[in-house]
Scaffold this motif. Structure first.
Motif, PDB file in Angstrom:
ATOM      1  N   ASP A   1       0.828  -1.212   0.000  1.00 53.77           N
ATOM      2  CA  ASP A   1       0.000   0.000   0.000  1.00 53.77           C
ATOM      3  C   ASP A   1       0.865   1.266   0.000  1.00 53.77           C
ATOM      4  N   ARG A   2       2.062   1.168   0.587  1.00 55.13           N
ATOM      5  CA  ARG A   2       2.937   2.334   0.679  1.00 55.13           C
ATOM      6  C   ARG A   2       3.521   2.727  -0.692  1.00 55.13           C
ATOM      7  N   LEU A   3       3.448   1.832  -1.662  1.00 54.03           N
ATOM      8  CA  LEU A   3       3.949   2.160  -3.002  1.00 54.03           C
ATOM      9  C   LEU A   3       3.162   3.316  -3.615  1.00 54.03           C
ATOM     10  N   ASP A   4       1.913   3.486  -3.182  1.00 51.53           N
ATOM     11  CA  ASP A   4       1.077   4.554  -3.728  1.00 51.53           C
ATOM     12  C   ASP A   4       1.199   5.860  -2.957  1.00 51.53           C
ATOM     13  N   ASP A   5       2.108   5.912  -1.988  1.00 55.02           N
ATOM     14  CA  ASP A   5       2.265   7.133  -1.192  1.00 55.02           C
ATOM     15  C   ASP A   5       2.746   8.309  -2.029  1.00 55.02           C
ATOM     16  N   ALA A   6       3.711   8.060  -2.920  1.00 55.21           N
ATOM     17  CA  ALA A   6       4.337   9.168  -3.639  1.00 55.21           C
ATOM     18  C   ALA A   6       4.902   8.687  -4.968  1.00 55.21           C
ATOM     19  N   MET A   7       5.051   9.628  -5.920  1.00 57.27           N
ATOM     20  CA  MET A   7       5.678   9.311  -7.194  1.00 57.27           C
ATOM     21  C   MET A   7       6.112  10.608  -7.877  1.00 57.27           C
ATOM     22  N   VAL A   8       7.195  10.509  -8.637  1.00 57.12           N
ATOM     23  CA  VAL A   8       7.642  11.592  -9.506  1.00 57.12           C
ATOM     24  C   VAL A   8       7.370  11.160 -10.938  1.00 57.12           C
ATOM     25  N   GLU A  63      -2.693   5.674  -9.517  1.00 60.73           N
ATOM     26  CA  GLU A  63      -2.927   6.918  -8.797  1.00 60.73           C
ATOM     27  C   GLU A  63      -2.056   6.927  -7.546  1.00 60.73           C
ATOM     28  N   PHE A  64      -1.617   8.109  -7.149  1.00 59.98           N
ATOM     29  CA  PHE A  64      -0.679   8.243  -6.035  1.00 59.98           C
ATOM     30  C   PHE A  64      -1.173   9.338  -5.084  1.00 59.98           C
ATOM     31  N   ASN A  65      -0.975   9.110  -3.792  1.00 65.17           N
ATOM     32  CA  ASN A  65      -1.445  10.076  -2.803  1.00 65.17           C
ATOM     33  C   ASN A  65      -0.801  11.437  -2.991  1.00 65.17           C
ATOM     34  N   ASN A  66       0.513  11.428  -3.214  1.00 66.54           N
ATOM     35  CA  ASN A  66       1.260  12.678  -3.367  1.00 66.54           C
ATOM     36  C   ASN A  66       2.112  12.568  -4.630  1.00 66.54           C
ATOM     37  N   LEU A  67       1.878  13.482  -5.550  1.00 66.94           N
ATOM     38  CA  LEU A  67       2.506  13.388  -6.864  1.00 66.94           C
ATOM     39  C   LEU A  67       3.340  14.620  -7.166  1.00 66.94           C
ATOM     40  N   ILE A  68       4.510  14.383  -7.738  1.00 66.59           N
ATOM     41  CA  ILE A  68       5.361  15.457  -8.271  1.00 66.59           C
ATOM     42  C   ILE A  68       5.420  15.272  -9.779  1.00 66.59           C
ATOM     43  N   ARG A  97      -3.255  11.735 -12.041  1.00 68.92           N
ATOM     44  CA  ARG A  97      -2.725  10.598 -11.269  1.00 68.92           C
ATOM     45  C   ARG A  97      -2.681  10.950  -9.783  1.00 68.92           C
ATOM     46  N   ALA A  98      -2.812  12.244  -9.447  1.00 67.90           N
ATOM     47  CA  ALA A  98      -2.702  12.693  -8.054  1.00 67.90           C
ATOM     48  C   ALA A  98      -4.012  12.500  -7.314  1.00 67.90           C
ATOM     49  N   ARG A  99      -3.938  11.936  -6.128  1.00 72.26           N
ATOM     50  CA  ARG A  99      -5.132  11.716  -5.309  1.00 72.26           C
ATOM     51  C   ARG A  99      -5.301  12.824  -4.272  1.00 72.26           C
TER      52      ARG A  99
END
Length: 559
Positions: free
Chosen positions: A415-422, A520-525, A547-549
């Motif tokens: 589940d933590r994989l969806d926490d953030a992404m660039v 989709e990601f919780n926090n997106l850059i 993609r940002a949640r």
């Protein structure tokens, strides 16, 4: 050179500079240009004895666009004067045939399917003008064939489309439709497919009792290292034994794959396509789904508009709406995107400008976003060291065959994989995903978060870039390194696989926008990287920001 010809040349040159030109594109352009200059076969009525530089540019542009999924150059991209001159210049060219006749053409508001003149197809001109668009002949023929097949399905009431923005409940609506059909006909044979492993896993989660869920390539029997076209010819030998075929993320299906799917249907089989027509099209040539959504009859398409991922009046929702209002034919600049950022009370969207990708603010955001994933993976690797574990026949991972606490811990870690992404538009170059992953991994190592500055170390998120059906891993699946193993989600739940057994992997601290489709990601850059050959576009930026949640940071770089 006449004024009209000079204007055409300079306009085509400007368009060419916005493309990524490959050696193949240049070679094809030169071939047609030289044929045009020789006179006789391959010549134009005007200036047949003169080398036509604009011909080279025209062919080069159309060819180059194939690499980003587009298959034509629209005359509306030129000024009226240049377009008029071009039409006159190509009137008698044998390297381009004008198929743009009103006979049999389908009107924009509907009408009958295009009647393909098979005799005309035998005239092997390399380019075609049709409906004010210039194509390479092969892709024009392919588009005509796919459009005709889709029209026949629609007329026989065997085609249905569900479309809507991310988070609008498309998959939930799909589930309801399938359940309704199975109530009416319990023996209905249903197959569900998607272009990516990520989308397949989502379907498996939403429809856990459905047996026939796979990637579209696997459904069609396409695999191996041969060309897509050759694999498809072999795959179409036998029709698929299903009464209803559902394709999720249909916007990612190109012309070749669409033709393979349509050719594989049983005579009475139904086709249900689900996707977002505004997202990035397939990386393969052709925008099948977006084009279909524009022309399909109202009784065959269902538009979902309610947004559940984020509120339409939130900063992310307002930004997505503003981006869609931009002229899709015009490239977006970073200034355009920044101007669309609203200033509501919530601060879910922020925009910053940095000197380079090594900027401390960017690296700190990456470190903060991945801190919990790395911490949990490191603790798990330590706890599992030396501990025996097994996977039962039901797919459940246990320690000593009994401890189900590991199963819960693995789910929490995934589940933590969806926490953030660039996200970045590019794969190659200093602002591409490859370079960014290396930069971020070295930076996280210097901060003491990752044990190694290179290689696959505990806590590093990774992405699978090849299908391995024996391991139940799909291209696009995200995972995380845990000790000498890698954790992925599979159709049977969390799956730990020894690193040496994994198919091709890449670090996933940063991804291209294409690779992030369906996620989709919780926090997106989102790195607003652009170049003369790779301008930002409405579908690209829209796909990225949606993609940002929870939060979105837009980052522009000066270098």
């Amino acid at each position: 050179m006449t004024d009209a010809k000079q204007s055409l040349y300079h306009e085509l040159l400007a368009l060419s500079e916005r493309e990524t030109i490959r050696q193949l594109d240049t070679a094809l352009g030169r071939f047609v240009e030289e044929a045009s200059a020789k006179g006789g076969a391959g010549a134009c009525a005007q200036d047949s004895a003169q080398r036509e530089a604009w011909v080279h540019l025209l062919v080069q542009i159309v060819s180059a666009r194939l690499s980003r999924g587009e298959i034509s150059l629209h005359l509306n991209e030129l000024s009226a004067a240049s377009g008029s001159y071009l039409l006159q210049a190509i009137a008698d060219c044998v390297w381009l045939k004008n198929e743009d006749s009103p006979q049999g053409r389908r009107a924009d508001q509907g009408g009958q399917a295009e009647e393909i003149n098979m005799a005309a197809l035998l005239q092997a001109t390399p380019l075609v003008l049709y409906n004010k668009q210039i194509y390479l002949r092969r892709f024009w023929q392919l588009e005509m064939e796919v459009n005709q097949q889709l029209q026949e399905l629609e007329e026989s009431k065997r085609l249905r489309v569900i479309t809507g923005p991310p988070g609008s409940g498309k998959t939930t609506r799909l589930k309801t439709l399938i359940e309704e059909k199975l109530v009416t006909n319990p023996s209905l044979r249903v197959a569900l497919a998607a272009p990516t492993g990520k989308a397949v896993h989502r379907l498996q989660q939403v429809l856990p009792g459905q047996a026939n869920i796979s990637t579209l390539h696997r459904l069609l029997g396409i695999g191996g290292q041969r060309s897509l076209a050759s694999m498809i010819r072999q795959a179409n030998a036998q029709p698929l034994a299903f009464d209803l075929i559902v394709v999720d993320e249909a916007s990612m299906v190109g012309l070749e794959l669409a033709r393979a799917l349509l050719n594989s249907l049983l005579p009475r089989a139904e086709l249900l396509l689900v996707g977002d027509a505004n997202q990035l099209p397939s990386v393969e040539p052709g925008q099948v789904f977006a084009s279909l959504c524009k022309r399909i009859g109202a009784d065959a398409i269902e538009y979902l508009k309610t947004q559940y991922r984020f509120k339409l009046n939130s900063a992310i929702g307002l930004l997505a709406t503003s981006i869609q209002s931009h002229n899709i034919q015009e490239p977006l600049s970073t200034a355009d995107v920044f101007s669309y950022v609203a200033t509501p009370l919530d601060k879910t969207v922020q925009s910053i400008t940095i000197e380079s990708t090594t900027d401390t603010r960017l690296v700190e955001q990456v470190a903060e976003g991945r801190l919990q994933l790395i911490t949990m993976a490191t603790a798990m690797a330590t706890a599992m060291r030396g501990e025996p574990w097994v996977r039962g026949a039901d797919g459940v991972i246990t320690r000593d065959g009994q401890d189900l606490s590991l199963q819960t811990a693995l789910i929490d870690l995934l589940d933590r994989l969806d926490d953030a992404m660039v996200l970045t538009p590019f794969r190659e170059g200093p602002r591409g995903s490859i370079a960014l992953n290396g930069l971020f991994q070295r930076a996280l190592h210097r901060r003491g978060l990752l044990a190694s500055a290179a290689g696959y170390t505990t806590g590093l998120p990774v992405i699978c870039i090849a299908n391995d059906y024996d391991l139940d891993l799909m291209n696009g699946s995200l995972g995380v390194v845990v000790g000498d193993m890698c954790l992925f989600n599979s159709s049977n739940g969390p799956r730990l696989i020894a690193l040496q057994q994994c198919p091709s992997l890449e670090p996933a601290l940063a991804l291209t926008v294409h690779k992030a489709q369906g996620s989709e990601f919780n926090n997106l850059i989102f790195l607003l990287a652009e170049s003369s050959g790779n301008p930002l576009s409405v579908p690209l930026v829209y796909t990225a920001v949606t993609r940002a949640r929870n939060t979105l940071m837009l980052v522009a770089t000066q270098t």
